[in-house]
Design an enzyme around this catalytic site. Structure first.
Site, PDB file in Angstrom:
ATOM      1  N   TYR A  82       0.894  -1.276   0.054  1.00  0.00           N
ATOM      2  CA  TYR A  82      -0.216   0.046   0.117  1.00  0.00           C
ATOM      3  C   TYR A  82       0.770   1.115   0.123  1.00  0.00           C
ATOM      4  O   TYR A  82       1.510   1.550   0.879  1.00  0.00           O
ATOM      5  CB  TYR A  82      -0.849  -0.116   1.153  1.00  0.00           C
ATOM      6  CG  TYR A  82      -2.010   1.004   1.280  1.00  0.00           C
ATOM      7  CD1 TYR A  82      -2.251   1.839   0.475  1.00  0.00           C
ATOM      8  CD2 TYR A  82      -3.128   0.957   2.367  1.00  0.00           C
ATOM      9  CE1 TYR A  82      -3.433   2.548   0.324  1.00  0.00           C
ATOM     10  CE2 TYR A  82      -4.093   1.607   2.360  1.00  0.00           C
ATOM     11  CZ  TYR A  82      -4.249   2.686   1.175  1.00  0.00           C
ATOM     12  OH  TYR A  82      -5.273   3.547   1.162  1.00  0.00           O
ATOM     13  N   LYS A  90      -1.069  -1.337  -4.307  1.00  0.00           N
ATOM     14  CA  LYS A  90      -2.204  -0.301  -3.916  1.00  0.00           C
ATOM     15  C   LYS A  90      -1.862   1.160  -3.955  1.00  0.00           C
ATOM     16  O   LYS A  90      -1.166   1.624  -2.990  1.00  0.00           O
ATOM     17  CB  LYS A  90      -3.197  -0.861  -2.803  1.00  0.00           C
ATOM     18  CG  LYS A  90      -4.370  -0.039  -2.524  1.00  0.00           C
ATOM     19  CD  LYS A  90      -5.173  -0.361  -1.201  1.00  0.00           C
ATOM     20  CE  LYS A  90      -6.431   0.323  -1.101  1.00  0.00           C
ATOM     21  NZ  LYS A  90      -7.014  -0.240   0.291  1.00  0.00           N
TER      22      LYS A  90
END
Length: 317
Positions: free
Chosen positions: A143, A168
């Site tokens: 992330y 992400k």
């Protein structure tokens, strides 16, 4: 589930990616029954995957024991129908511990959140995510946001790390994302997953889709699955008119309301779940509850969103 099979299941999702809230009782303790009901409703509504104990799920507020209980409950409820991905984070040692707890609880994959607080260089970030990935056989999605921002060269090295299957993006720098995608495509040909992880990702998904990023997280799915499904279907079928109608009539008003309070990216979502009839409790400190007026406005925004769906249904007849 191998990294390859995990990536294949997420690559072309049948529905939104579901980031459930974590339910707490009146005394603030974990309410696993309400959490199970929330996850069950999401899966039955058409979620393509369950991302448990991530940002929307208040990962920061959970003890290791509560985290493991929640991940295990999500795995039990889904029964293998969709993948369960667990959030892991903090410093390397704790992130490794959470990764192992998630593996023991039966998770199919991990979402590696940014390290706690420190602003590290690229070499340190790469070492951190490699150590977390090496801790279990589970596939890992990294992330990017806040203090974990990667150069294209670092993402290339992440893609070369066995077990890391995706990135992400919660930063929103489209120029950087385009350069990352281009570098990976050039240096490491193959299937690597990219996700739009901005708050209320639907608001920016038309732009991310143009970059070649079809996957996105949907907190709205927690409390308005019908709207989230309609938007996801519009994107999948190229129905940009419906997507824009929902953006104008529902998502933009929701985002403007969300911007009126710190922590509302979680607290307002949790209030929305309660409005739909499931008592998942309040957020834990340091987050705080939305004001009564903001909750009333949220109910009106949801009502307008459903009215848009009714209009679309009438036009199809």
């Amino acid at each position: 589930m191998t990294p390859a099979s995990f990536a294949a299941r997420l690559a072309v999702p049948s529905g939104p990616l579901f980031f459930p809230v974590t339910a707490f009782g009146p005394d603030g303790s974990l309410d696993l029954d309400a959490f199970r009901a929330h996850v069950r409703r999401g899966v039955e509504a058409g979620a393509a995957a369950v991302f448990a104990c991530c940002g929307t799920g208040e990962f920061h507020a959970l003890t290791p024991e509560e985290f493991e209980d929640c991940v295990r409950a999500a795995v039990e409820v889904t029964g293998g129908r969709v993948p369960v991905v667990a959030g892991v984070g903090y410093g390397t040692a704790l992130a490794v511990r959470y990764a192992r707890l998630a593996h023991a609880a039966g998770a199919d994959g991990l979402l590696a959140l940014p390290p706690y607080l420190v602003v590290a260089g690229q070499e340190g970030l790469l070492r951190h995510y490699r150590e977390v990935t090496a801790a279990t056989p589970l596939p890992v999605i990294v992330y990017q946001r806040d203090n974990a921002v990667f150069t294209p060269a670092t993402v290339v090295e992440l893609t070369r790390t066995e077990g890391i299957v995706g990135l992400k993006d919660g930063l929103g720098d489209l120029d950087l994302m385009q350069r990352v995608i281009s570098a990976v495509r050039t240096e490491v040909p193959g299937d690597f997953l990219y996700f739009n992880g901005l708050p209320t990702a639907e608001q920016t998904q038309l732009a991310y889709r143009a970059l070649g990023v079809p996957l996105y997280s949907s907190a709205v799915f927690c409390f308005a699955p019908e709207i989230a499904l309609a938007f996801h279907r519009a994107l999948r079928t190229g129905d940009d008119a419906t997507a824009r109608r929902l953006l104008d009539g529902f998502y933009r008003p929701f985002v403007e309301l969300r911007a009126r309070g710190r922590g509302y990216a979680v607290a307002l979502v949790k209030a929305g779940v309660r409005l739909r009839g499931l008592d998942v409790g309040e957020v834990r400190p340091p987050l705080h509850e939305p004001s009564e007026d903001h909750v009333k406005q949220l109910a009106q925004v949801i009502e307008r969103g459903h009215a848009l769906l009714d209009e679309d249904s009438m036009e199809d007849r």
